[in-house]
Design an enzyme around this catalytic site. Structure first.
Site: not given
Ligand SMILES: Nc1nc2c(c(=O)[nH]1)N[C@H]1C(S)=C(S)[C@@H](COP(=O)(O)OP(=O)(O)OC[C@H]3O[C@@H](n4cnc5c(=O)[nH]c(N)nc54)[C@H](O)[C@@H]3O)O[C@H]1N2
Ligand SMILES: Nc1nc2c(c(=O)[nH]1)N[C@H]1C(S)=C(S)[C@@H](COP(=O)(O)OP(=O)(O)OC[C@H]3O[C@@H](n4cnc5c(=O)[nH]c(N)nc54)[C@H](O)[C@@H]3O)O[C@H]1N2
Ligand SMILES: [Mo]
Length: 780
Positions: A115, A117
């Protein structure tokens, strides 16, 4: 191929942060956002410094313990030394190991969920590359389903509304919101730091502009969130700071008020929904003795009953949109707020109206609320996976720690497969997974862990095989997304760092050794693949009578604009207009307020209609604060954490936590201090900003700082950099979806007064010589 990194031409490129150009000026790479982008993402400024940063991986490496003892469980992962290798040697060794595992256990012992991005680009997309390789060269792999983003809603929405993509990508559109919406209740907000990010890259970031246009027309935006910054200041007059994790109680209080006032749309409920009566019995307390009235909701949410009544009374008669951010469902019982928002939207008769109803994850990512392209965009074909076993993606530690153990998922009784080899390319589990100390134990179980990355993530440091890959700036690709009209020629603007290779080249080398080179490459060079992938778009444009550039002309121009479809509200609008003729693809054909299917699963943690369930993590004397671990503003997840923009946003080299003055004062903490956040699972340091923009009782620490254990030999080392996943709980949302719950947990916080340990997360390991030189051996 353009090979000179310093040829000074302006080159087009694309990223998850948008389209941009790069140009070498006086030996420095200058990144400029695409001129059509009204709100460019500053994250693109992470590139220049990241390109040649010491955190990049320069050479293939193999863990010493693996070389000494061969494959097998080993708790030295993450604290062992590495041995440098040449590509031929390391590919021979890894191909042999892949063959060993396949022959001894079959492809069912390989976990290739991988998994993550990765980077933007249709061809070099690491997930597509690894899955194609494992399918073609090894016959398949155990896969993962759903995402960390939307783990609960991906499973729930098909039960209650219909196809997930359709409901989230075609139901609600920004253009219609600007024109029609009167009021938005934004649960979790719509923070433009999030919506300036998109899978594949969006060329125009318009959410900020659209929210302001809506507000200028008189549209109201109500933010329900623990953080005031979750809506742009210009449109944020109505901040409702409900306790995190209590949105369902607030929504129930609104619903109860509407029923008491008689402002709910009974005709719509009768014609378009299934199971209202069962739910109403629960809502009014007829089935459990507890009316979910405003006073009840007030006690749970921390709001006043009066505030809840007033909020409920702002909705009737208005074009109302209920937005639920991804974050609400990335928590225990995350299915419930998603389901309950859909119920509210139906109660007020809004489902399917232009700019009204339920806008899941609108504003969480730039892909939502936009027009779909009218021509196809191709992805790398992945071949056929011969293995049927899978896990819900966030159950990875459970799987590795409990092979053969039973678990439930979406009505099925399943067992965890017995995994011997884990292969990751394009993701960082030490970023995305919860309870990292548990993940370390899980990774200690396997025979072999392989990681391709461009930088020394903690995942790479825990691997047995570390294979350096290129950054997108170091290769050619096509940047495109189904919801963006601009297709970008991603030109190469730098030579690969050190010995880094494209994932494609690495998998080609392994395929050659496994006798599958032709099947993997189909005889194409990367440039030939780009031409091949461009063809369906070209054909689609031609079929529409558009004078489309051929590949060479597209490549020279740097971009091509694609036609898009009008917004049509998708299947929900069609259903609204003709519920009998175009039923929804749910069990009843209607919006399911009660799902007989989900009820039949008998899950106490996700019963047959939305309910308030007490979270697993509640504050107590040991953990008096709620932790919000949300997405970082200064980068995408952990990507290029070492880049210029991400680094500049830290303080004293640490990630920045935010807390309310009341909580800070009670602990003798001042703005700028270093704090220690801790609970029973782990501890980390962060710098702190003290601000009233965070509600009292909450500490916020975004994800993404590279995990940096002070002493990796300890069982629960202190992360000195500020990775909140040392604190989060590794538990599924419910037996229904088993989604990620990383957003919320409970912690304690204290001022850190010790000597500040240095950041080591970016220091590449110093390779050791292995085997020991013969001279030393002779001396023994
Ligand atoms: N506590 C907490 N944890 C969370 C979340 C949260 O809200 N709270 N959010 C979750 C969410 S929504 C998501 S989507 C995940 C994201 O989790 P990930 O998608 O695993 O996070 P990234 O840091 O985007 O990891 C991408 C990795 O791919 C590498 N990479 C970039 N380009 C390439 C390439 O071309 N080839 C290869 N082999 N590698 C490459 C980057 O250097 C990086 O290490 O995290 C989740 N974790
Ligand atoms: N800059 C930046 N943008 C991103 C990403 C990133 O890593 N960096 N990740 C991308 C990805 S993979 C995803 S999936 C999306 C994630 O999209 P989200 O999961 O919606 O993004 P977050 O910033 O984790 O959360 C949004 C807000 O929800 C609020 N929140 C947390 N818990 C609660 C709750 O219980 N109730 C309410 N009402 N609010 C709450 C927090 O204050 C938080 O700032 O963002 C995307 N956009
Ligand atoms: Mo995500």
């Amino acid at each position: 191929m353009t090979k000179q990194p310093n040829d000074n031409a302006k080159k087009s490129h694309s990223s998850h942060w948008g389209a941009f150009s790069g140009q070498w000026v006086d030996g420095k790479l200058v990144i400029t956002p695409h001129p059509i982008d009204p709100d460019p993402n500053p994250i693109i400024q992470n590139f220049p410094e990241a390109l040649r940063h010491k955190a990049r991986i320069a050479k293939p490496m193999v863990r010493r313990g693996w070389l000494e003892n061969g494959p097998g469980p080993d708790d030295r992962r993450g604290r062992d030394a590495f041995v440098e290798m040449e590509w031929d040697e390391v590919l021979d060794l890894l191909a042999g190991e892949l063959k060993r595992v396949k022959d001894a256990y079959s492809a069912k012992a390989i976990y290739g969920g991988s998994y993550g991005w990765s980077s933007a680009g249709r061809f070099h997309h690491a997930q597509s590359q690894i899955h194609r390789f494992l399918n073609v060269a090894l016959g398949g792999y155990v896969r993962s389903v759903n995402s960390y983003s939307a783990g609960a809603s991906t499973v729930l929405i098909p039960h209650i509304l219909g196809n997930y993509e359709d409901m989230t990508r075609r139901n609600i559109g920004w253009d219609e919101i600007v024109e029609h919406t009167d009021i938005i209740l934004a649960f979790g907000g719509m923070n433009t730091k999030n919506s300036r990010v998109a899978g594949g890259g969006i060329s125009k970031h318009t959410e900020h502009r659209d929210m302001i246009a809506l507000s200028k027309r008189g549209g109201e935006l109500v933010l329900i969130s623990p953080l005031k910054s979750d809506l742009p200041d210009e449109v944020n007059q109505d901040w409702v700071a409900a306790r995190p994790g209590t949105d369902v109680a607030l929504m129930l209080g609104i619903a109860h008020t509407a029923v008491m006032d008689g402002t709910h749309d009974r005709a719509f409920l009768a014609s378009h929904t299934h199971g209202w009566n069962t739910f109403e019995d629960y809502l009014m307390g007829r089935s459990d003795g507890q009316p979910k009235d405003a006073a009840w909701a007030a006690a749970i949410t921390g709001l006043t009953a009066d505030a809840i009544l007033k909020l409920a009374r702002r909705l009737p008669g208005k074009r109302a949109l209920f937005v639920v951010a991804h974050s609400l469902q990335r928590a225990k019982h995350g299915e419930q707020p998603v389901w309950m928002a859909s119920v509210l939207s139906a109660m007020f008769g809004q489902s399917g109206l232009p700019g009204g109803g339920f806008g899941y994850a609108l504003g969480a990512i730039a892909n939502y609320g936009r027009h779909q392209n009218a021509v196809p965009i191709a992805g790398l074909p992945q071949g056929k996976n011969g293995v049927s076993e899978f896990i819900p993606v966030a159950r990875v530690s459970d799987m590795l720690l409990n092979p053969g153990a039973p678990f439930e998922y979406n009505g099925a009784h399943m067992t965890y497969p017995d995994i011997k080899l884990v292969y990751w390319a394009g993701g960082n589990p030490f970023h995305h997974h919860q309870d990292l100390n548990r993940l370390r134990k899980a990774f200690a179980q396997v025979d072999t862990l392989v990681v391709h990355d461009l930088a020394w993530t903690a995942s790479a440091r825990h691997a047995d095989f570390v294979l350096p890959c290129t950054m997108s700036l170091e290769r050619e690709d096509i940047g495109s997304s189904q919801t963006d009209p601009m297709m970008v020629a991603m030109h190469q603007m730098a030579e690969p760092f050190g010995d880094a290779r494209d994932d494609y080249a690495i998998f080609t080398g392994l395929s050659e050794r496994l006798g599958a080179a032709d099947a993997f490459t189909e005889g194409r060079t990367p440039r030939e693949w780009l031409k091949h992938l461009y063809q369906p778009t070209y054909d689609g444009l031609k079929a529409k009578g558009i004078d489309a550039p051929d590949f060479d002309a597209f490549w020279a121009a740097g971009e091509v604009m694609l036609p898009q479809l009008p917004l049509d509200g998708g299947t929900l609008r069609a259903f609204r207009e003709d519920p009998e003729g175009t039923p929804l693809p749910t069990t009843s054909g209607k919006i399911e307020i009660t799902s007989d299917t989900i009820a039949s699963f008998g899950y106490d943690d996700c019963p047959g209609h939305p309910v308030w369930l007490t979270p697993e993590d509640v504050v107590d004397a040991a953990n008096p604060l709620q932790l919000v671990a949300n997405q970082p503003a200064s980068r995408l997840h952990s990507q290029l954490d070492f880049g210029g923009h991400s680094s500049a946003e830290k303080r004293r080299g640490r990630e920045v936590a935010r807390m309310h003055p009341i909580d800070a004062d009670a602990r003798g903490i001042k703005d700028g201090d270093i704090i220690r956040l801790f609970n029973q699972r782990g501890a980390c340091l962060a710098s702190v900003v003290v601000t009233e923009d965070v509600m009292a009782g909450v500490v916020q620490l975004p994800t993404g700082a590279y995990y940096d254990p002070e002493d990796p030999n300890e069982e629960k080392p202190l992360c000195v950099h500020g990775n909140p996943n040392v604190l989060t709980r590794d538990t599924g949302t419910s037996r229904l979806a088993q989604g990620c719950t990383g957003q919320l947990t409970v912690v304690n916080v204290e001022k850190f007064t010790g000597n500040l340990p240095p950041i080591q997360a970016y220091d590449p390991p110093v390779p050791v010589i292995w085997p020991r030189p013969p001279k030393l051996e002779a001396a023994e």
